[in-house]
Design a protein around this motif. Structure first.
Motif, short mmCIF file in Angstrom:
data_model
loop_
_atom_site.label_atom_id
_atom_site.label_comp_id
_atom_site.label_asym_id
_atom_site.label_seq_id
_atom_site.Cartn_x
_atom_site.Cartn_y
_atom_site.Cartn_z
N VAL A 127 0.84 -1.19 0.00
CA VAL A 127 0.00 0.00 0.00
C VAL A 127 0.88 1.24 0.00
O VAL A 127 0.62 2.21 -0.75
CB VAL A 127 -0.94 -0.01 1.22
CG1 VAL A 127 -1.71 1.31 1.31
CG2 VAL A 127 -1.90 -1.18 1.16
N THR A 141 -4.80 -5.27 -1.59
CA THR A 141 -3.79 -4.23 -1.36
C THR A 141 -4.11 -2.99 -2.18
O THR A 141 -4.02 -1.85 -1.70
CB THR A 141 -2.39 -4.75 -1.72
OG1 THR A 141 -2.05 -5.82 -0.83
CG2 THR A 141 -1.34 -3.65 -1.61
N HIS A 142 -4.52 -3.20 -3.42
CA HIS A 142 -4.88 -2.06 -4.27
C HIS A 142 -6.14 -1.37 -3.78
O HIS A 142 -6.24 -0.14 -3.85
CB HIS A 142 -5.05 -2.53 -5.72
CG HIS A 142 -3.76 -2.83 -6.42
ND1 HIS A 142 -3.01 -3.95 -6.14
CD2 HIS A 142 -3.09 -2.14 -7.38
CE1 HIS A 142 -1.93 -3.94 -6.91
NE2 HIS A 142 -1.95 -2.87 -7.68
N ALA A 166 -7.02 -1.12 -0.69
CA ALA A 166 -6.58 -0.32 0.46
C ALA A 166 -5.89 0.96 0.01
O ALA A 166 -6.08 2.03 0.61
CB ALA A 166 -5.65 -1.14 1.34
N ALA A 167 -5.10 0.88 -1.08
CA ALA A 167 -4.43 2.07 -1.59
C ALA A 167 -5.44 3.06 -2.16
O ALA A 167 -5.30 4.28 -1.99
CB ALA A 167 -3.41 1.68 -2.66
N GLU A 182 -7.07 4.76 0.76
CA GLU A 182 -6.19 5.72 1.45
C GLU A 182 -5.96 6.98 0.64
O GLU A 182 -5.91 8.08 1.19
CB GLU A 182 -4.85 5.06 1.78
CG GLU A 182 -3.88 5.95 2.54
CD GLU A 182 -2.71 5.21 3.12
OE1 GLU A 182 -1.65 5.86 3.31
OE2 GLU A 182 -2.82 4.00 3.39
#
Length: 269
Positions: A74, A112-113, A115-116, A119
């Motif tokens: 991330v 993970t993407h 979450a990015a 964020e």
């Protein structure tokens, strides 16, 4: 018009990239978003976007490359997305057609993407192929952990996945596949997608629309897909182009304002 998804960094374009961009401009394509497939190639995409004022980019790992970049973090995605011309995260997702990566690994990289995207506040560009049930379940689960914006790109999946995506607030993007003679079911799905949630793309160099099917695709050809979709929605192509470009502006909110921005209000079937 905006080509919301292409791959201008792919080698198919290298011999004549300037000409490809010029043909897009001549066809009325005001902006192109070139989509990342490997974080490791971020430098190449940055250089391309810095070369052309009307080209923007995303950062991410395609599911077919998830095994090549299993440890993308991330933090790494967030840091690379700080570039002023980076407007999204991805493309990332699930691809069970080729199953190029173990499914548990692909799921982890996809999350993970997500979450990015959450964020950064940037939209996630989602690739989903032959993975409708798991994609729907993952999207519901992750949206419950915290909202994020996203687009189901090059949509060729079921009406059920389209409904799930719309219920979760996602946009849906259609490529040249919707112009193919044997894509009647997909055109039915497109008819049911609200205009204000619809995007149009090429996915160039792949999936050239009729009448160029079988040839290398390029951003200029987005106009052919737009004409088919406009007819499905009962609009002239200029109104459809204005509406879908406004949708791009809303979703990819980091994009700079377009010249003369301000699409007219039109009815949304």
């Amino acid at each position: 018009m905006t080509d919301s998804h292409c791959h201008l960094d792919f080698p198919e374009f290298a011999p004549e990239l300037d000409a490809v961009v010029e043909r897009a401009r001549a066809a009325g394509v005001a902006r192109m978003i070139t989509i990342s497939t490997r974080v490791a190639r971020n430098g190449d995409i940055v250089a391309l976007a810095e070369r052309f004022p009307d080209v923007f980019f995303t950062v991410g790992t395609h599911p077919l490359q998830a095994a090549e970049e299993p440890d993308v973090s991330v933090e790494r995605l967030v840091a690379l997305s700080a570039h002023p011309k980076c407007v999204g995260i991805g493309e990332a997702g699930l691809d069970y057609h080729y199953d190029a990566a173990p499914r548990d690994l692909a799921d982890r990289v996809f999350r993970t993407h997500i979450a990015a995207a959450r964020e950064t506040g940037l939209p996630l560009v989602i690739h989903s192929r032959d993975a409708d049930a798991d994609m729907a379940a993952t999207l519901r689960d992750e949206m419950g952990r915290g909202r994020f914006s996203a687009v189901l790109h090059c949509f060729t999946a079921s009406a059920e996945l389209a409904t799930t995506g719309l219920e979760l607030g996602l946009s849906i993007s259609f490529s040249g596949v919707v112009t193919f003679k044997n894509s009647g079911d997909l055109r039915d799905v497109a008819r049911g997608v609200p205009l204000d949630r619809m995007l149009v793309e090429t996915d160039a160099p792949f999936l050239a629309p009729a009448p160029h099917r079988g040839k290398r695709n390029e951003p200029a050809f987005v106009a052919h897909t737009a004409r088919v979709l406009a007819e499905l929605k009962g609009l002239d192509v200029d109104a459809f182009a204005a509406a879908t470009s406004a949708n791009v502006d809303r979703l990819f909110s980091k994009l700079p304002p377009r010249a003369g921005q301000g699409a007219p209000e039109i009815s949304r079937p």
